[in-house]
Design a protein around this motif. Structure first.
Motif, PDB file in Angstrom:
ATOM      1  N   VAL A 167       9.570  -1.064   3.691  1.00 45.71           N
ATOM      2  CA  VAL A 167       9.198  -0.336   2.484  1.00 45.71           C
ATOM      3  C   VAL A 167       7.853   0.361   2.670  1.00 45.71           C
ATOM      4  CG1 VAL A 167       8.587  -0.580   0.046  1.00 45.71           C
ATOM      5  CG2 VAL A 167      10.569  -1.801   0.966  1.00 45.71           C
ATOM      6  N   GLU A 168       6.890  -0.344   3.273  1.00 47.76           N
ATOM      7  CA  GLU A 168       5.563   0.242   3.497  1.00 47.76           C
ATOM      8  C   GLU A 168       5.638   1.456   4.417  1.00 47.76           C
ATOM      9  OE1 GLU A 168       3.366  -3.056   4.986  1.00 47.76           O
ATOM     10  OE2 GLU A 168       2.849  -3.823   2.990  1.00 47.76           O
ATOM     11  N   ALA A 169       6.625   1.468   5.307  1.00 50.94           N
ATOM     12  CA  ALA A 169       6.800   2.603   6.215  1.00 50.94           C
ATOM     13  C   ALA A 169       7.563   3.749   5.560  1.00 50.94           C
ATOM     14  CB  ALA A 169       7.530   2.145   7.479  1.00 50.94           C
ATOM     15  N   GLY A 170       8.025   3.533   4.331  1.00 49.30           N
ATOM     16  CA  GLY A 170       8.684   4.598   3.589  1.00 49.30           C
ATOM     17  C   GLY A 170      10.187   4.655   3.756  1.00 49.30           C
ATOM     18  N   TYR A 171      10.788   3.554   4.221  1.00 48.39           N
ATOM     19  CA  TYR A 171      12.229   3.533   4.445  1.00 48.39           C
ATOM     20  C   TYR A 171      12.920   2.618   3.435  1.00 48.39           C
ATOM     21  CZ  TYR A 171      10.987   5.404   9.072  1.00 48.39           C
ATOM     22  OH  TYR A 171      10.494   6.157  10.104  1.00 48.39           O
ATOM     23  N   ASP A 172      14.220   2.795   3.320  1.00 48.47           N
ATOM     24  CA  ASP A 172      15.060   1.934   2.495  1.00 48.47           C
ATOM     25  C   ASP A 172      15.325   0.634   3.265  1.00 48.47           C
ATOM     26  OD1 ASP A 172      17.023   0.659   1.040  1.00 48.47           O
ATOM     27  OD2 ASP A 172      18.343   2.403   0.900  1.00 48.47           O
ATOM     28  N   LYS A 217       9.299  -5.893   3.609  1.00 48.76           N
ATOM     29  CA  LYS A 217       8.036  -5.341   3.114  1.00 48.76           C
ATOM     30  C   LYS A 217       7.514  -4.280   4.077  1.00 48.76           C
ATOM     31  CE  LYS A 217       3.339  -6.594   1.716  1.00 48.76           C
ATOM     32  NZ  LYS A 217       2.343  -7.697   1.604  1.00 48.76           N
ATOM     33  N   LYS A 218       7.609  -4.555   5.373  1.00 47.48           N
ATOM     34  CA  LYS A 218       7.151  -3.592   6.377  1.00 47.48           C
ATOM     35  C   LYS A 218       7.987  -2.317   6.327  1.00 47.48           C
ATOM     36  CE  LYS A 218       6.158  -3.059  11.295  1.00 47.48           C
ATOM     37  NZ  LYS A 218       6.150  -3.706  12.629  1.00 47.48           N
ATOM     38  N   GLU A 267       7.976   0.910  15.356  1.00 47.55           N
ATOM     39  CA  GLU A 267       7.911   2.330  15.670  1.00 47.55           C
ATOM     40  C   GLU A 267       7.901   2.552  17.177  1.00 47.55           C
ATOM     41  OE1 GLU A 267       4.585   4.026  13.668  1.00 47.55           O
ATOM     42  OE2 GLU A 267       5.387   3.656  11.653  1.00 47.55           O
TER      43      GLU A 267
END
Length: 203
Positions: free
Chosen positions: A13-18, A10-11, A30
């Motif tokens: 995906v929320e960061a915009g990664y696959d 979930k984290k 990060e």
């Protein structure tokens, strides 16, 4: 899906990664955590050198300026620590092994590498791992000089392995015909260290 993996994905995906980029048992950060055995050594670049020895036709000892004179390589890759953090899109600049291989010329018997670092630390990998296109002897990270805490002035970067294989404070590469366990491997860490197989420990 286990709760840890569900939260970790979930984290991502929320960061915009696959989420497929995250190996099992890992979580995305990060930050770049600082982990090592012992203290951070101080380095005098005027007397620093890098040795290439063992199964080579010509042993080398390169000073800092000689190393920087070699053709540089840059790449961006994901890094994964055995302590379960992963950091995506880490940017490195340094020297690829092929530039050193031109000078040292590995023998036909060379199949393994032992990285020798400050404070008698060692890490072992197959020579093929050092030849990987994304492997580097890195002196820059994230568009700046590699800090001492992260292994500066020079560290090994070995892709596709847990990050302990990417030895900090690199001072030598020993080519060998046979494998030899490194520092953490002698304490029970897995010799192959594949994060996608969760090869953390050898027991």
């Amino acid at each position: 899906m286990p709760l840890f993996r569900s939260k970790a994905e979930k984290k991502v995906v929320e960061a915009g990664y696959d989420p497929a980029r995250l190996p099992p048992g890992q979580y995305l950060t990060e930050k770049w955590p600082v982990l090592h055995a012992g203290g951070v050594p101080s380095t005098d670049l005027s007397s620093w050198d890098l040795r290439i020895f063992g199964e080579v036709e010509r042993e080398l000892s390169l000073g800092w300026d000689e190393l920087l004179a070699l053709a540089p390589t840059e790449n961006v890759q994901d890094i994964h620590c055995v302590t379960r953090w992963s950091r995506f899109d880490a940017r490195f600049r340094g020297v690829h092994w092929r530039e050193l291989a031109k000078l040292a010329v590995p023998t036909a018997a060379a199949r393994f590498v032992v990285a020798h670092a400050e404070q008698a630390f060692t890490a072992n990998v197959p020579l093929a791992s050092l030849e990987d296109e994304n492997a580097l002897l890195a002196y820059e990270a994230d568009d700046g000089p590699l800090t001492p805490e992260h292994g500066g002035p020079l560290r090994l970067v070995i892709p596709g392995k847990y990050f302990w294989k990417s030895a900090k404070w690199l001072r030598g590469l020993e080519l060998r015909a046979t494998d030899q366990p490194g520092f953490w491997e002698r304490y029970g860490y897995n010799n192959d260290a594949d994060p996608w197989k969760e090869e953390r420990y050898g027991f």
